[in-house]
Design a protein around this motif. Structure first.
Motif, PDB file in Angstrom:
ATOM      1  N   SER A 280       0.823  -1.211   0.000  1.00 54.08           N
ATOM      2  CA  SER A 280       0.000   0.000   0.000  1.00 54.08           C
ATOM      3  C   SER A 280       0.854   1.257   0.000  1.00 54.08           C
ATOM      4  O   SER A 280       0.392   2.326  -0.459  1.00 54.08           O
ATOM      5  N   VAL A 287      -1.543   8.890  -4.482  1.00 48.57           N
ATOM      6  CA  VAL A 287      -2.624   9.541  -3.741  1.00 48.57           C
ATOM      7  C   VAL A 287      -2.186  10.940  -3.307  1.00 48.57           C
ATOM      8  O   VAL A 287      -2.958  11.908  -3.398  1.00 48.57           O
ATOM      9  N   THR A 296      -3.505  12.843   2.521  1.00 45.60           N
ATOM     10  CA  THR A 296      -3.211  11.416   2.398  1.00 45.60           C
ATOM     11  C   THR A 296      -2.979  10.799   3.765  1.00 45.60           C
ATOM     12  O   THR A 296      -3.474   9.701   4.060  1.00 45.60           O
ATOM     13  N   THR A 300      -6.499   8.432   4.867  1.00 48.83           N
ATOM     14  CA  THR A 300      -6.302   6.981   4.812  1.00 48.83           C
ATOM     15  C   THR A 300      -6.232   6.400   6.220  1.00 48.83           C
ATOM     16  O   THR A 300      -6.610   5.247   6.438  1.00 48.83           O
ATOM     17  N   LEU A 330      -4.563   0.239   4.594  1.00 47.95           N
ATOM     18  CA  LEU A 330      -4.643   1.698   4.664  1.00 47.95           C
ATOM     19  C   LEU A 330      -3.750   2.324   5.729  1.00 47.95           C
ATOM     20  O   LEU A 330      -3.307   3.454   5.577  1.00 47.95           O
ATOM     21  N   MET A 333      -0.110   3.848   4.856  1.00 46.94           N
ATOM     22  CA  MET A 333       0.105   4.792   3.770  1.00 46.94           C
ATOM     23  C   MET A 333       0.627   6.131   4.273  1.00 46.94           C
ATOM     24  O   MET A 333       1.148   6.938   3.503  1.00 46.94           O
TER      25      MET A 333
END
Length: 411
Positions: A280, A287, A296, A300, A330, A333
């Protein structure tokens, strides 16, 4: 400027980044098996679990203080020289652990050395490597990958190599089956750690000279960025404390107690969740280019925390594991984006100090909470650590967004 001259600088950061990624991967690999073998080695030497805990704490405390010292005084020496010195210290740490048997000498080596008994990276290498990576990218016009992409690669290499390194912890048992004693086999693994330090010294001796190795734009201690770094360090400590409530061993304990998972089932779950977390991080730069570094990090992280809270009350094992997989996909990230954000909001000359001052409080905070999480489990409140971890992380995310929404951080 002639084309040849314009293209020349691009190979410089490319070579530097390649060497830094190789070095980070090598460190992660040996840290992966040392974190598993350290308690087994100390028990084989005749120490009890209390000694194991004290020595593990000493490694974390010593590494944190050394990292803090680099942030405070490291600007006085070229960072290339400091990286090579850290490689030699790593080599001496491994060889000393392989040769010593008494507790107090081992405790001293643990405190001043580079051993890492945790899953994360708390070492003197961290701020130095972050600074070099950040300086390899100079704004959107720079050739090559963006800063966030570099940090994503850095985190991904570390995660994958650490996972592979943990598999090497089975090597002593294989050596025992081959007729070698357990203690010599364990000592041999620390020799391998020391040899990795030698390899890193040789690797970093090939780093190209950078501005911090010469008379131009030397790194300095925190000055104009002191306030923003202090605020970030305080917030990152809350996030780290929350994460410490549910370190991997405590999450495994929750799965055993709540759903009766076997060791094989738990191992399969952690392999796939670890792979999701690592992969990820490759998506994080894309992103971040669309919604920004701060968004971001926050948008996330919050869904990951909500998935964790929901998993705490999931009625079935399948639903709980599915929610935990969502969290794994997630929750990490923000690792490369967090590092890129810190590097973006401070001046280039303050990046090493900023990396130190934001990393060390995280490390100290995360060392405090696992005992609290374990106590909550022992009291029979199985959902409490998951709930507390999720709620604290959401509070951290919302506070981070409120405090830094107006801060420009160029991806």
């Amino acid at each position: 400027m002639p084309p040849a001259q314009a293209a020349a600088p691009a190979s410089h950061p490319s070579r530097e980044v390649r060497l830094l990624l190789i070095g980070r991967g090598l460190r992660a690999a040996v840290d992966g098996f040392v974190a598993v073998l350290l308690p087994a080695y100390l028990l084989a030497l005749g120490f009890d679990v209390w000694h194991v805990g004290v020595l593990s704490s000493a490694t974390l405390l010593g590494s944190a203080l050394m990292t803090l010292a680099v942030g405070r005084w490291g600007h006085r020496l070229p960072h290339g020289r400091l990286l090579r010195a850290a490689g030699l210290l790593m080599a001496l740490t491994g060889f000393a652990f392989a040769g010593l048997s008494a507790f107090w000498p081992l405790l001293l080596v643990a405190f001043v050395g580079t051993l890492n008994p945790s899953a994360g990276d708390v070492s003197v290498f961290l701020p130095l490597e972050h600074m070099r990576l950040a300086n390899a990218v100079q704004g959107p016009a720079a050739q090559g990958p963006s800063r966030t992409t570099l940090f994503a690669r850095y985190s991904l290499v570390a995660a994958l190599c650490a996972a592979l390194g943990s598999l090497a912890a089975a090597a002593p048992e294989a050596l025992v089956r081959a007729g070698i004693g357990l203690l010599p086999a364990l000592r041999g693994m620390f020799v391998v750690y020391g040899l990795a330090g030698v390899a890193i010294w040789l690797l970093y001796a090939r780093l190209p000279p950078s501005d911090d190795d010469g008379p131009h734009a030397p790194p300095v201690p925190l000055r104009e960025s002191r306030r923003i770094v202090a605020r970030l360090a305080a917030l990152f400590s809350i996030d780290a404390f929350a994460g410490g409530l549910l370190v991997q061993s405590l999450l495994a304990l929750w799965l055993f107690e709540r759903f009766g998972l076997s060791l094989a089932q738990a191992a399969t779950f952690f392999f796939w969740s670890g792979l999701l977390s690592a992969l990820s991080q490759l998506a994080a730069p894309r992103v971040a280019r669309r919604i920004g570094l701060l968004n971001t990090m926050v948008f996330t992280h919050i869904p990951a925390s909500l998935a964790l809270i929901a998993a705490a009350f999931a009625p079935s094992m399948q639903l709980a594991l599915g929610l935990l997989f969502v969290r794994a996909a997630l929750s990490q990230m923000d690792v490369p984006t967090r590092a890129a954000f810190v590097m973006a909001v401070v001046s280039p000359s303050e990046r090493s100090a900023a990396a130190s001052y934001t990393a060390v409080p995280r490390s100290l905070a995360s060392a405090l909470s696992p005992s609290l999480g374990g106590a909550l489990f022992a009291a029979g409140w199985l959902a409490a650590p998951l709930l507390a971890c999720g709620v604290l992380k959401i509070a951290y995310d919302l506070t981070l967004l409120a405090m830094f929404r107006g801060v420009h951080a160029e991806e």
